[in-house]
Motif scaffolding. Structure first.
Motif, PDB file in Angstrom:
ATOM      1  N   TYR A  73       2.341   1.576  -3.520  1.00 60.08           N
ATOM      2  CA  TYR A  73       1.285   1.979  -4.449  1.00 60.08           C
ATOM      3  C   TYR A  73       0.993   3.474  -4.307  1.00 60.08           C
ATOM      4  CZ  TYR A  73      -3.255   2.309  -6.745  1.00 60.08           C
ATOM      5  OH  TYR A  73      -4.294   2.684  -7.559  1.00 60.08           O
ATOM      6  N   SER A  74       0.883   3.949  -3.068  1.00 61.03           N
ATOM      7  CA  SER A  74       0.596   5.366  -2.829  1.00 61.03           C
ATOM      8  C   SER A  74       1.729   6.257  -3.310  1.00 61.03           C
ATOM      9  CB  SER A  74       0.350   5.607  -1.339  1.00 61.03           C
ATOM     10  OG  SER A  74      -0.752   4.869  -0.899  1.00 61.03           O
ATOM     11  N   LYS A  91      -1.782   9.799   1.612  1.00 64.66           N
ATOM     12  CA  LYS A  91      -2.024   8.372   1.863  1.00 64.66           C
ATOM     13  C   LYS A  91      -0.716   7.653   2.174  1.00 64.66           C
ATOM     14  CE  LYS A  91      -6.082   6.493   1.802  1.00 64.66           C
ATOM     15  NZ  LYS A  91      -6.714   6.315   3.084  1.00 64.66           N
ATOM     16  N   TYR A 138       0.132   5.652   5.634  1.00 63.74           N
ATOM     17  CA  TYR A 138       0.575   4.252   5.704  1.00 63.74           C
ATOM     18  C   TYR A 138       1.955   4.129   6.347  1.00 63.74           C
ATOM     19  CZ  TYR A 138      -3.319   3.086   2.562  1.00 63.74           C
ATOM     20  OH  TYR A 138      -4.561   2.918   2.004  1.00 63.74           O
ATOM     21  N   LEU A 158       0.833  -1.208   0.000  1.00 62.76           N
ATOM     22  CA  LEU A 158       0.000   0.000   0.000  1.00 62.76           C
ATOM     23  C   LEU A 158       0.871   1.263   0.000  1.00 62.76           C
ATOM     24  CD1 LEU A 158      -2.817  -0.980   2.529  1.00 62.76           C
ATOM     25  CD2 LEU A 158      -3.033  -0.673   0.061  1.00 62.76           C
TER      26      LEU A 158
END
Length: 130
Positions: free
Chosen positions: A6-7, A15, A19, A3
């Motif tokens: 990806y962010s 985001k 995370y 995650l």
């Protein structure tokens, strides 16, 4: 971890930081998350955050980018101190050798620049937040 990546990849800064903060709180002993957080703050040019807490202590990159910023602001004495600190504290890293090179470059700059141009108090400079 996926995650976060990806962010970061999608430039979703808020985001990604959410995370990263969550990961470093849940797994404070996993150095990978701490370093990833410091590197991300450096990427965002937020040296103040990169230079706090465990990220700062474990990341020679945060120190190195501070020194580069000080150099670009022509605050040579402060930059030299920071490069020297990197060389001493992070002796076995690539940043120590980079810092030594930068110190030699500073010596050359100062040889060719009049002394009054090197003094920050004679200029109006914008200072980054460290």
């Amino acid at each position: 971890d996926a995650l976060i990546d990806y962010s970061v990849l999608n430039q979703e800064d808020a985001k990604a930081l959410e995370y990263l903060n969550e990961a470093t709180k849940k797994f404070p002993k996993l150095v990978g998350f701490v370093l990833k957080k410091a590197d991300y703050y450096i990427k965002l040019k937020n040296f103040k955050e990169a230079a706090t807490g465990t990220c700062y202590e474990s990341s020679p990159a945060a120190h190195y980018h501070q020194a580069l910023t000080l150099t670009s602001l022509r605050r040579f004495n402060e930059a030299r101190l920071k490069y020297d600190e990197i060389d001493v504290r992070f002796k076995t890293t690539e940043y120590a050798s980079k810092a030594r090179v930068k110190m030699m470059e500073l010596n050359e700059i100062e040889k060719t620049t009049p002394a009054e141009d090197n003094h920050a108090s004679r200029k109006m400079l914008e200072s980054p937040e460290f």
